[in-house]
Design a protein around this motif. Structure first.
Motif, PDB file in Angstrom:
ATOM      1  N   UNK A  28       0.819  -1.217   0.000  1.00 33.83           N
ATOM      2  CA  UNK A  28       0.000   0.000   0.000  1.00 33.83           C
ATOM      3  C   UNK A  28       0.850   1.264   0.000  1.00 33.83           C
ATOM      4  N   UNK A  29       2.127   1.119   0.367  1.00 37.68           N
ATOM      5  CA  UNK A  29       3.022   2.288   0.374  1.00 37.68           C
ATOM      6  C   UNK A  29       3.450   2.712  -1.023  1.00 37.68           C
ATOM      7  N   UNK A  30       3.232   1.826  -2.014  1.00 34.06           N
ATOM      8  CA  UNK A  30       3.572   2.115  -3.414  1.00 34.06           C
ATOM      9  C   UNK A  30       5.036   2.518  -3.605  1.00 34.06           C
ATOM     10  N   UNK A  31       5.905   1.887  -2.828  1.00 32.28           N
ATOM     11  CA  UNK A  31       7.327   2.199  -2.969  1.00 32.28           C
ATOM     12  C   UNK A  31       8.124   0.996  -3.475  1.00 32.28           C
ATOM     13  N   UNK A  32       7.413  -0.050  -3.880  1.00 32.68           N
ATOM     14  CA  UNK A  32       8.076  -1.268  -4.341  1.00 32.68           C
ATOM     15  C   UNK A  32       8.419  -1.153  -5.820  1.00 32.68           C
ATOM     16  N   UNK A  33       9.661  -1.430  -6.137  1.00 36.39           N
ATOM     17  CA  UNK A  33      10.096  -1.539  -7.532  1.00 36.39           C
ATOM     18  C   UNK A  33       9.950  -3.017  -7.911  1.00 36.39           C
ATOM     19  N   UNK A  34       8.892  -3.336  -8.639  1.00 37.68           N
ATOM     20  CA  UNK A  34       8.579  -4.745  -8.893  1.00 37.68           C
ATOM     21  C   UNK A  34       9.536  -5.397  -9.888  1.00 37.68           C
ATOM     22  N   UNK A  35      10.215  -4.610 -10.694  1.00 36.42           N
ATOM     23  CA  UNK A  35      11.250  -5.188 -11.551  1.00 36.42           C
ATOM     24  C   UNK A  35      12.409  -5.704 -10.706  1.00 36.42           C
ATOM     25  N   UNK A  36      12.799  -4.905  -9.718  1.00 36.57           N
ATOM     26  CA  UNK A  36      13.867  -5.337  -8.805  1.00 36.57           C
ATOM     27  C   UNK A  36      13.423  -6.545  -7.983  1.00 36.57           C
ATOM     28  N   UNK A  37      12.206  -6.501  -7.474  1.00 38.83           N
ATOM     29  CA  UNK A  37      11.694  -7.615  -6.669  1.00 38.83           C
ATOM     30  C   UNK A  37      11.698  -8.912  -7.482  1.00 38.83           C
ATOM     31  N   UNK A  38      11.267  -8.838  -8.738  1.00 39.59           N
ATOM     32  CA  UNK A  38      11.250 -10.028  -9.596  1.00 39.59           C
ATOM     33  C   UNK A  38      12.663 -10.585  -9.778  1.00 39.59           C
ATOM     34  N   UNK A  39      13.650  -9.696  -9.935  1.00 42.88           N
ATOM     35  CA  UNK A  39      15.041 -10.125 -10.097  1.00 42.88           C
ATOM     36  C   UNK A  39      15.580 -10.761  -8.825  1.00 42.88           C
ATOM     37  N   UNK A  40      15.239 -10.173  -7.683  1.00 42.51           N
ATOM     38  CA  UNK A  40      15.695 -10.722  -6.394  1.00 42.51           C
ATOM     39  C   UNK A  40      15.085 -12.100  -6.162  1.00 42.51           C
ATOM     40  N   UNK A  41      13.798 -12.234  -6.438  1.00 41.54           N
ATOM     41  CA  UNK A  41      13.108 -13.509  -6.270  1.00 41.54           C
ATOM     42  C   UNK A  41      13.729 -14.580  -7.172  1.00 41.54           C
ATOM     43  N   UNK A  42      14.013 -14.210  -8.414  1.00 42.39           N
ATOM     44  CA  UNK A  42      14.555 -15.184  -9.367  1.00 42.39           C
ATOM     45  C   UNK A  42      15.983 -15.588  -9.024  1.00 42.39           C
ATOM     46  N   UNK A  43      16.791 -14.626  -8.586  1.00 40.49           N
ATOM     47  CA  UNK A  43      18.173 -14.956  -8.242  1.00 40.49           C
ATOM     48  C   UNK A  43      18.239 -15.853  -7.007  1.00 40.49           C
ATOM     49  N   UNK A  44      17.200 -15.808  -6.184  1.00 41.55           N
ATOM     50  CA  UNK A  44      17.124 -16.676  -5.009  1.00 41.55           C
ATOM     51  C   UNK A  44      16.339 -17.956  -5.270  1.00 41.55           C
ATOM     52  N   UNK A  45      15.869 -18.146  -6.496  1.00 40.96           N
ATOM     53  CA  UNK A  45      15.191 -19.371  -6.946  1.00 40.96           C
ATOM     54  C   UNK A  45      13.909 -19.654  -6.162  1.00 40.96           C
ATOM     55  N   UNK A  46      13.130 -18.599  -5.884  1.00 41.84           N
ATOM     56  CA  UNK A  46      11.886 -18.814  -5.130  1.00 41.84           C
ATOM     57  C   UNK A  46      10.653 -18.353  -5.914  1.00 41.84           C
ATOM     58  N   UNK A  47      10.739 -18.332  -7.242  1.00 42.52           N
ATOM     59  CA  UNK A  47       9.559 -17.988  -8.044  1.00 42.52           C
ATOM     60  C   UNK A  47       8.388 -18.913  -7.720  1.00 42.52           C
ATOM     61  N   UNK A  48       8.681 -20.219  -7.585  1.00 44.17           N
ATOM     62  CA  UNK A  48       7.625 -21.204  -7.300  1.00 44.17           C
ATOM     63  C   UNK A  48       6.887 -20.844  -6.022  1.00 44.17           C
ATOM     64  N   UNK A  49       7.643 -20.455  -5.005  1.00 47.43           N
ATOM     65  CA  UNK A  49       7.052 -20.137  -3.706  1.00 47.43           C
ATOM     66  C   UNK A  49       6.156 -18.899  -3.797  1.00 47.43           C
ATOM     67  N   UNK A  50       6.648 -17.846  -4.435  1.00 51.26           N
ATOM     68  CA  UNK A  50       5.888 -16.597  -4.529  1.00 51.26           C
ATOM     69  C   UNK A  50       4.631 -16.803  -5.376  1.00 51.26           C
ATOM     70  N   UNK A  51       4.761 -17.520  -6.485  1.00 50.81           N
ATOM     71  CA  UNK A  51       3.606 -17.764  -7.344  1.00 50.81           C
ATOM     72  C   UNK A  51       2.558 -18.624  -6.636  1.00 50.81           C
ATOM     73  N   UNK A  52       2.998 -19.644  -5.916  1.00 50.22           N
ATOM     74  CA  UNK A  52       2.052 -20.466  -5.157  1.00 50.22           C
ATOM     75  C   UNK A  52       1.358 -19.666  -4.067  1.00 50.22           C
ATOM     76  N   UNK A  53       2.070 -18.710  -3.487  1.00 51.31           N
ATOM     77  CA  UNK A  53       1.515 -17.883  -2.416  1.00 51.31           C
ATOM     78  C   UNK A  53       0.498 -16.874  -2.936  1.00 51.31           C
ATOM     79  N   UNK A  54       0.803 -16.258  -4.069  1.00 51.40           N
ATOM     80  CA  UNK A  54       0.038 -15.092  -4.507  1.00 51.40           C
ATOM     81  C   UNK A  54      -1.059 -15.382  -5.520  1.00 51.40           C
ATOM     82  N   UNK A  55      -0.802 -16.249  -6.475  1.00 49.86           N
ATOM     83  CA  UNK A  55      -1.729 -16.353  -7.605  1.00 49.86           C
ATOM     84  C   UNK A  55      -3.127 -16.868  -7.257  1.00 49.86           C
ATOM     85  N   UNK A  56      -3.265 -17.785  -6.288  1.00 45.22           N
ATOM     86  CA  UNK A  56      -4.626 -18.273  -6.015  1.00 45.22           C
ATOM     87  C   UNK A  56      -5.487 -17.297  -5.203  1.00 45.22           C
ATOM     88  N   UNK A  57      -4.896 -16.191  -4.739  1.00 47.50           N
ATOM     89  CA  UNK A  57      -5.619 -15.332  -3.812  1.00 47.50           C
ATOM     90  C   UNK A  57      -5.870 -13.942  -4.380  1.00 47.50           C
TER      91      UNK A  57
END
Length: 261
Positions: A28-57
């Motif tokens: 809600x703070x609108x201060x997230x750079x989602x391009x950076x977040x996507x890169x951080x998530x991918x470099x840590x190999x947790x895309x599966x976790x984030x997608x499982x957490x977020x997409x169904x809700x």
């Protein structure tokens, strides 16, 4: 690798630790750079976790579409080699059970959940065997198309007798699937109590119709902690934290402490 700033840490950790209030506050703070977040998530190999957490809700609708598109793109790049690894695990597992060779598959495949929409990525196959069975499993691996990535003049006995080694040199097949054959978990000693416990408490599970021996949750948790701390020097990425949090409710904490002594 990008180093997360405070808002990015809040976003990721709120998902890992199921802190919905912190998650809502962060986005809600609108201060997230989602391009950076996507890169951080991918470099840590947790895309599966984030997608499982977020997409169904309903959280899905509050985040940019391109963010999910980038995560899914990066996820599928890892999913294809992961499926090749899983296929080879099944082949190797069946062969090992046919000849009744004691073994346990570690880490990646032991954390695989066939019921998730997005599967956890794997980079290789880790299998634990007894030292006296190394020659036999190497021949079996070779029959499945594996060969040592780098040729070595060292004999198998030299690796066993050198307490600084816990596995044989890396093997690979023509599809780029890597195989690590472990004969102990810890180094600096010929006696590896964690290896003994993993064998004593192993369990047989069915995955996609195939029987596989994996560690029980307690020894799996203890091994992941060791791998991420002493062996990995706390530099194995967020996927280690995601794995530990995922297992936390399944483990007997007192038993894990006993294993780790």
């Amino acid at each position: 690798m990008l180093i997360p700033i405070e808002e990015e840490k809040d976003f990721i950790y709120s998902l890992i630790f199921d802190d919905s209030e912190k998650f809502e506050e962060t986005i809600s703070n609108n201060r997230i750079n989602f391009e950076r977040i996507a890169s951080i998530i991918s470099s840590n190999r947790i895309e599966h976790f984030v997608l499982n957490k977020l997409k169904p809700f309903s959280r899905f609708s509050k985040l940019p579409k391109f963010f999910f598109e980038q995560l899914e793109k990066n996820y599928f790049k890892k999913a294809i080699p992961t499926l090749k690894i899983i296929e080879k695990v099944f082949l190797l597992s069946n062969k090992l059970q046919e000849i009744n060779l004691e073994h346990v598959f570690l880490k990646g495949i032991a954390l695989h959940d066939q019921n998730k929409n997005y599967i956890r990525p794997m980079r290789d196959i880790d299998v634990l065997v007894n030292p006296e069975d190394l020659t036999q499993i190497v021949k079996l691996a070779e029959s499945l198309g594996f060969k040592f990535k780098n040729k070595s003049n060292e004999s198998i006995e030299n690796f066993i007798n050198n307490s600084s080694f816990y596995d044989l040199p890396l093997m690979t097949d023509d599809n780029g699937v890597f195989l690590e054959i472990h004969f102990r978990i810890t180094t600096k000693s010929d006696n590896c109590s964690l290896k003994d416990y993993i064998f004593e408490s192993k369990r047989l599970i069915k995955s996609h119709g195939n029987n596989i021996y994996i560690p029980n949750p307690n020894s799996l948790f203890a091994h992941l902690v060791y791998h991420g701390s002493q062996k990995g020097s706390f530099n194995v990425g967020l996927i280690a934290l995601v794995d530990l949090v995922h297992l936390f409710e399944e483990v007997d904490k007192n038993e894990v402490l006993k294993i780790s002594e």
